[in-house]
Design a protein around this motif. Structure first.
Motif, PDB file in Angstrom:
ATOM      1  N   PRO A  43      50.616  57.784  37.254  1.00  0.00           N
ATOM      2  CA  PRO A  43      51.450  58.852  36.682  1.00  0.00           C
ATOM      3  C   PRO A  43      51.211  59.078  35.193  1.00  0.00           C
ATOM      4  O   PRO A  43      51.165  60.222  34.731  1.00  0.00           O
ATOM      5  CB  PRO A  43      52.876  58.365  36.965  1.00  0.00           C
ATOM      6  N   VAL A  44      51.043  57.996  34.427  1.00  0.00           N
ATOM      7  CA  VAL A  44      50.794  58.134  32.992  1.00  0.00           C
ATOM      8  C   VAL A  44      49.415  58.745  32.752  1.00  0.00           C
ATOM      9  O   VAL A  44      49.241  59.622  31.894  1.00  0.00           O
ATOM     10  CB  VAL A  44      50.916  56.760  32.296  1.00  0.00           C
ATOM     11  N   TRP A  45      48.416  58.300  33.525  1.00  0.00           N
ATOM     12  CA  TRP A  45      47.049  58.824  33.401  1.00  0.00           C
ATOM     13  C   TRP A  45      47.018  60.321  33.699  1.00  0.00           C
ATOM     14  O   TRP A  45      46.394  61.103  32.978  1.00  0.00           O
ATOM     15  CB  TRP A  45      46.145  58.056  34.359  1.00  0.00           C
ATOM     16  N   VAL A  46      47.706  60.733  34.746  1.00  0.00           N
ATOM     17  CA  VAL A  46      47.750  62.145  35.139  1.00  0.00           C
ATOM     18  C   VAL A  46      48.404  62.983  34.045  1.00  0.00           C
ATOM     19  O   VAL A  46      47.896  64.040  33.651  1.00  0.00           O
ATOM     20  CB  VAL A  46      48.503  62.305  36.476  1.00  0.00           C
ATOM     21  N   ALA A  47      49.543  62.512  33.538  1.00  0.00           N
ATOM     22  CA  ALA A  47      50.254  63.271  32.508  1.00  0.00           C
ATOM     23  C   ALA A  47      49.439  63.386  31.227  1.00  0.00           C
ATOM     24  O   ALA A  47      49.393  64.451  30.590  1.00  0.00           O
ATOM     25  CB  ALA A  47      51.601  62.611  32.225  1.00  0.00           C
ATOM     26  N   ALA A  48      48.775  62.294  30.846  1.00  0.00           N
ATOM     27  CA  ALA A  48      48.027  62.291  29.590  1.00  0.00           C
ATOM     28  C   ALA A  48      46.765  63.144  29.661  1.00  0.00           C
ATOM     29  O   ALA A  48      46.350  63.733  28.656  1.00  0.00           O
ATOM     30  CB  ALA A  48      47.668  60.856  29.210  1.00  0.00           C
ATOM     31  N   SER A  49      46.157  63.232  30.845  1.00  0.00           N
ATOM     32  CA  SER A  49      44.876  63.929  30.973  1.00  0.00           C
ATOM     33  C   SER A  49      45.010  65.352  31.496  1.00  0.00           C
ATOM     34  O   SER A  49      44.024  66.089  31.538  1.00  0.00           O
ATOM     35  CB  SER A  49      43.941  63.132  31.891  1.00  0.00           C
ATOM     36  N   GLY A  50      46.218  65.742  31.919  1.00  0.00           N
ATOM     37  CA  GLY A  50      46.398  67.075  32.481  1.00  0.00           C
ATOM     38  C   GLY A  50      45.776  67.234  33.853  1.00  0.00           C
ATOM     39  O   GLY A  50      45.388  68.339  34.245  1.00  0.00           O
ATOM     40  N   ALA A  51      45.686  66.140  34.612  1.00  0.00           N
ATOM     41  CA  ALA A  51      45.029  66.158  35.919  1.00  0.00           C
ATOM     42  C   ALA A  51      45.908  66.820  36.975  1.00  0.00           C
ATOM     43  O   ALA A  51      47.141  66.799  36.895  1.00  0.00           O
ATOM     44  CB  ALA A  51      44.689  64.733  36.346  1.00  0.00           C
ATOM     45  N   VAL A  52      45.252  67.394  37.978  1.00  0.00           N
ATOM     46  CA  VAL A  52      45.917  67.993  39.134  1.00  0.00           C
ATOM     47  C   VAL A  52      45.319  67.370  40.390  1.00  0.00           C
ATOM     48  O   VAL A  52      44.094  67.237  40.507  1.00  0.00           O
ATOM     49  CB  VAL A  52      45.719  69.524  39.157  1.00  0.00           C
ATOM     50  N   THR A  53      46.174  66.968  41.322  1.00  0.00           N
ATOM     51  CA  THR A  53      45.695  66.359  42.556  1.00  0.00           C
ATOM     52  C   THR A  53      44.748  67.303  43.287  1.00  0.00           C
ATOM     53  O   THR A  53      45.035  68.486  43.453  1.00  0.00           O
ATOM     54  CB  THR A  53      46.873  66.004  43.477  1.00  0.00           C
ATOM     55  N   ALA A  54      43.621  66.760  43.733  1.00  0.00           N
ATOM     56  CA  ALA A  54      42.574  67.565  44.358  1.00  0.00           C
ATOM     57  C   ALA A  54      42.552  67.361  45.864  1.00  0.00           C
ATOM     58  O   ALA A  54      42.436  66.232  46.343  1.00  0.00           O
ATOM     59  CB  ALA A  54      41.207  67.200  43.776  1.00  0.00           C
TER      60      ALA A  54
END
Length: 204
Positions: A43-54
Motif C-alpha cells: 500500500p505504501v509503495w503504490v501510494a508513493a509511486s502512483g501505481a495502478v493495479t494492472a
C-alpha cells in the motif's frame, strides 16, 4: 447499538494471492521505479509511486459482527464510478522466479462487462452468509479487466433483526482502480538484480 452498523469490515486491496501474481502500471521509466515491495509494504509503495493495479485486482475482505447478534450478509454488489480507456503506462511485475500456494478466488468480477457482478465460484456457496462477533467471514474478490481503466467499489448488503443496510467496501475511502495492461511494455526485477529489465515475452 442505535443506528450503528452491526458489522466491522476490513479490506486488504493490495493482497498478493501469490508472490508473482501482482502487476502494477506506472507512468514512469524503469530507472525511476523503486524495487518491488513485499506484500505488507505494497500500500505504501503504490501510494508513493502512483501505481495502478494492472489487469487483475485481488481484494481480501474480512467481515465480523459487532455485538452478540447474528448478521446476515445478503449480497455483494459491484458499483462503477468511472470507466475509460486503459492506461498507456508501463507494466511492472512484482515477482520473478517465484511461486507458491494460490488461495481460492471464490468471487469473480468481470469489470469489462456492461454491468459487472460478483459471481461466486464453485468453492463458495452463494449469498446469503452469516457472521457474528465470534464467527467472522473472509471473502476473496478477484476483479479483472483487459480493455478499460475502471474505478469501482463494492457494497455489502446486510440484515440484522428488523434492521438492514449496506456497507461500502473500498480502498481507504477511495474507489479501487484497475486498468487493463494488454500490450503494454512489461518489466521484471530479477532476484539479485539492482534494477528493472524487460520481461521475457512481454506482460499483460
Amino acid at each position: 447499538m442505535g443506528d450503528s452498523v452491526p458489522l466491522r469490515v476490513s479490506t486488504r486491496p493490495h493482497a498478493f494471492p501469490d508472490p508473482c501474481s501482482r502487476h502494477y502500471l506506472l507512468n514512469r521509466p524503469p530507472d525511476e521505479v523503486p524495487p518491488p515491495p513485499f506484500e505488507q509494504d505494497a500500500p505504501v509503495w503504490v501510494a508513493a509511486s502512483g501505481a495502478v493495479t494492472a489487469g487483475e485486482q485481488f481484494v481480501e475482505i474480512t467481515v465480523q459482527g459487532v455485538g452478540e447478534g447474528t448478521v446476515i450478509l445478503r449480497d455483494l454488489h459491484v458499483r462503477l464510478v468511472a470507466k475509460g480507456a486503459p492506461l498507456p503506462w508501463n507494466d511492472y511485475i512484482m515477482g520473478v522466479g517465484c511461486g507458491g500456494n494460490v488461495p481460492t478466488h471464490p468471487l469473480e468480477v468481470d469489470l469489462d462487462a456492461g454491468r459487472p457482478v460478483a459471481v461466486p465460484g464453485s468453492d463458495l456457496h452463494a449469498f446469503p452468509h452469516k457472521v457474528s462477533g465470534s464467527d467472522p467471514l473472509v471473502l476473496y474478490v478477484t476483479a479483472r479487466t483487459d480493455d478499460h481503466d475502471v474505478r469501482w467499489y463494492l457494497e455489502l448488503e446486510w440484515v440484522a433483526d428488523d434492521r438492514h443496510g449496506t456497507v461500502r467496501v473500498d480502498d481507504g475511502g477511495e474507489p479501487f482502480r484497475t486498468s487493463g495492461a494488454r500490450g503494454r511494455p512489461a518489466y521484471v526485477y530479477p532476484l539479485g538484480a539492482d534494477g528493472w529489465t524487460e520481461a521475457p515475452g512481454g506482460g499483460g
